[in-house]
Design an enzyme around this catalytic site. Structure first.
Site, short mmCIF file in Angstrom:
data_model
loop_
_atom_site.label_atom_id
_atom_site.label_comp_id
_atom_site.label_asym_id
_atom_site.label_seq_id
_atom_site.Cartn_x
_atom_site.Cartn_y
_atom_site.Cartn_z
N GLY A 97 0.82 -1.20 0.00
CA GLY A 97 0.00 0.00 0.00
C GLY A 97 0.85 1.25 0.00
N GLY B 4 -3.56 5.60 3.42
CA GLY B 4 -3.79 5.85 4.84
C GLY B 4 -4.56 7.13 5.09
N CYS C 160 -2.21 10.01 5.44
CA CYS C 160 -1.14 10.07 4.44
C CYS C 160 -1.53 10.98 3.28
CB CYS C 160 -0.84 8.68 3.92
SG CYS C 160 0.56 8.63 2.77
N ASP D 81 -1.69 -2.58 3.87
CA ASP D 81 -1.34 -1.50 4.79
C ASP D 81 -1.87 -0.17 4.28
OD1 ASP D 81 -0.17 0.25 6.57
OD2 ASP D 81 1.85 0.06 5.75
N GLY E 160 -5.72 2.47 4.36
CA GLY E 160 -7.04 2.57 3.76
C GLY E 160 -8.09 1.67 4.39
N GLY F 236 -4.19 2.04 11.21
CA GLY F 236 -3.74 3.11 12.09
C GLY F 236 -4.89 3.90 12.67
N SER F 237 -5.61 4.64 11.81
CA SER F 237 -6.65 5.54 12.30
C SER F 237 -7.75 4.85 13.11
CB SER F 237 -7.27 6.33 11.14
OG SER F 237 -7.86 5.46 10.18
N GLY G 282 0.56 10.90 10.15
CA GLY G 282 1.30 9.93 9.36
C GLY G 282 2.73 9.76 9.77
N MET G 283 3.34 8.68 9.29
CA MET G 283 4.73 8.37 9.62
C MET G 283 5.72 9.26 8.88
SD MET G 283 4.58 4.23 9.57
CE MET G 283 6.33 4.03 9.93
N ARG H 57 -2.10 15.90 10.28
CA ARG H 57 -2.75 15.49 11.52
C ARG H 57 -4.25 15.63 11.34
NH1 ARG H 57 -2.71 19.40 16.64
NH2 ARG H 57 -3.99 20.49 15.08
#
Length: 388
Positions: free
Chosen positions: A215, A219, A222, A261, A263, A284-285, A301-302, A314
């Site tokens: 992916g 994200g 992202c 990874d 979405g 993540g979210s 995000g990373m 953010r």
């Protein structure tokens, strides 16, 4: 089939999670009979979910809690947890600033050096509490942090970048990470990502990766697709990389799990990712919304810390329930963001899939109206699938 987008220029049609639907088969089974177990680096888990190595999602206690719930949490070894002895104060600061202050603050905060003693402390703390210590680094610091993580007792090591490959050209005077050598020499399993194509997935498997993250850009926090214009919609990316996994297994007898990874927000997203060929998902979210999450109701995000081109933002995700309610239920919400494991088991039972391998073989149709068809009241009243 390629589509002509201009003279002498064609493009392939790719599909995202919201564009497909899963088709029931001829049989069904009770959800209690479904088997959702999977294996990564010799570690077997009931819940095919990995928590993203993001500071808004993961800390020591969350990693321990996710282990107890049957999942895996991945700690970012280049985040605030290893740069600051008191990360809680830093996380409070991040959550408190305005939108205008956010980017410059993040660039400043992530300039603090990584402290090796904190890397050791975080890993050992996870292990001492019975957690699985899965940790992550970018390729630039992988050799140093990989050795330190292994020596500290880490169970899994993730090498992650926006895009990763086995053929990286570095400027003169700099040495690129030799992935194959790194994987061979590190005494713990190495999972790599991210990739989105068959050829790169196959290359990474041949280099010895014990798992692949698939992916680029889907994200929630992202912005890589907007800033860089790079990415492939997740269903097509997962299907292509899963094809590489299957071909590689046929050639070598070694099975390399594929993890979707980015979405994945709802139970339906999880189910469709597995059906597209994934063995598990990284999220993540959805977990940033848990009570006690490090992000305090925010998620970022990373890639954010880049001093030149921040590729994450953010977002406010709020707090909707406990970590257990989100992963295993019972659901407190009606929008599919709670009890992700229950959603997977119910979908598998409805589709007649006894295990994840059978789930990967269910029929898929193109269905761009799947999420909107007949949902006029939910949309108007902002309920269930109509929540924006």
């Amino acid at each position: 089939m390629d589509i002509q987008i201009g003279r002498n220029r064609t493009a392939r049609r790719a599909y995202g999670i919201d564009e497909i639907a899963l088709v029931p088969g001829r049989s069904t089974l009770d959800p209690q009979l479904t088997d959702t177990y999977w294996e990564l680096g010799g570690i077997t888990r009931e819940v095919p979910i990995l928590a993203s190595a993001m500071d808004s999602v993961m800390d020591v206690q969350t990693a321990v809690s996710l282990t107890a719930l049957g999942a895996i949490g991945v700690l970012n070894l280049q985040g605030v947890q290893t740069r600051y002895s008191d990360p809680d104060a830093i996380l409070e600061h991040i959550a408190s600033v305005s939108r205008d202050e956010y980017v410059s603050l993040m660039q400043k905060l992530y300039q603090a050096p990584i402290q090796p003693e904190l890397v050791q402390e975080r890993i050992r703390s996870i292990k001492q509490q019975g957690g699985i210590a899965a940790v992550s680094s970018t390729p630039q610091d992988a050799v140093y942090l990989g050795k330190l993580a292994a020596a500290s007792g880490a169970d899994l090591f993730f090498v992650q970048a926006t895009v990763i490959s086995t053929a990286h050209l570095a400027p003169q005077g700099m040495t690129s990470l030799d992935l194959a050598r790194f994987i061979e020499e590190l005494p713990i399993p190495v999972i790599v990502g991210n990739c989105v194509t068959y050829d790169v997935a196959l290359d990474l498997m041949k280099a010895g990766a014990k798992g692949l993250l698939v992916g680029i850009g889907p994200g929630a926090a992202c912005t890589s697709r907007g800033v860089l214009g790079i990415g492939i919609p997740q269903v097509t990316a997962v299907a292509d990389c899963a094809a590489a996994r299957d071909d590689y297994q046929d050639q070598t007898g070694r099975y390399v799990p594929v993890v979707a990874d980015g979405g994945i927000v709802t139970g339906g997203d999880l189910c469709k990712s597995i059906a597209s060929g994934a063995d598990a998902v990284m999220i993540g979210s959805p977990l940033a919304r848990a009570e006690g999450a490090p992000g305090r109701g925010f998620h970022w995000g990373m890639a954010t810390p880049s001093p030149l081109l921040p590729r994450g933002t953010r977002i406010k995700v709020g707090t909707t329930g406990t970590l257990e309610e989100i992963v295993r239920g019972p659901a407190r919400l009606d929008d599919g963001t709670h009890n992700l494991l229950g959603a997977l088991k119910t979908a598998m039972s409805t589709l007649g899939a006894k295990d994840l391998k059978q789930m990967q073989q269910v029929e898929i149709v193109i269905a761009p109206s799947l999420l909107t068809e007949g949902k006029v009241y939910q949309k108007a009243q902002q309920l269930g699938m109509g929540k924006s």
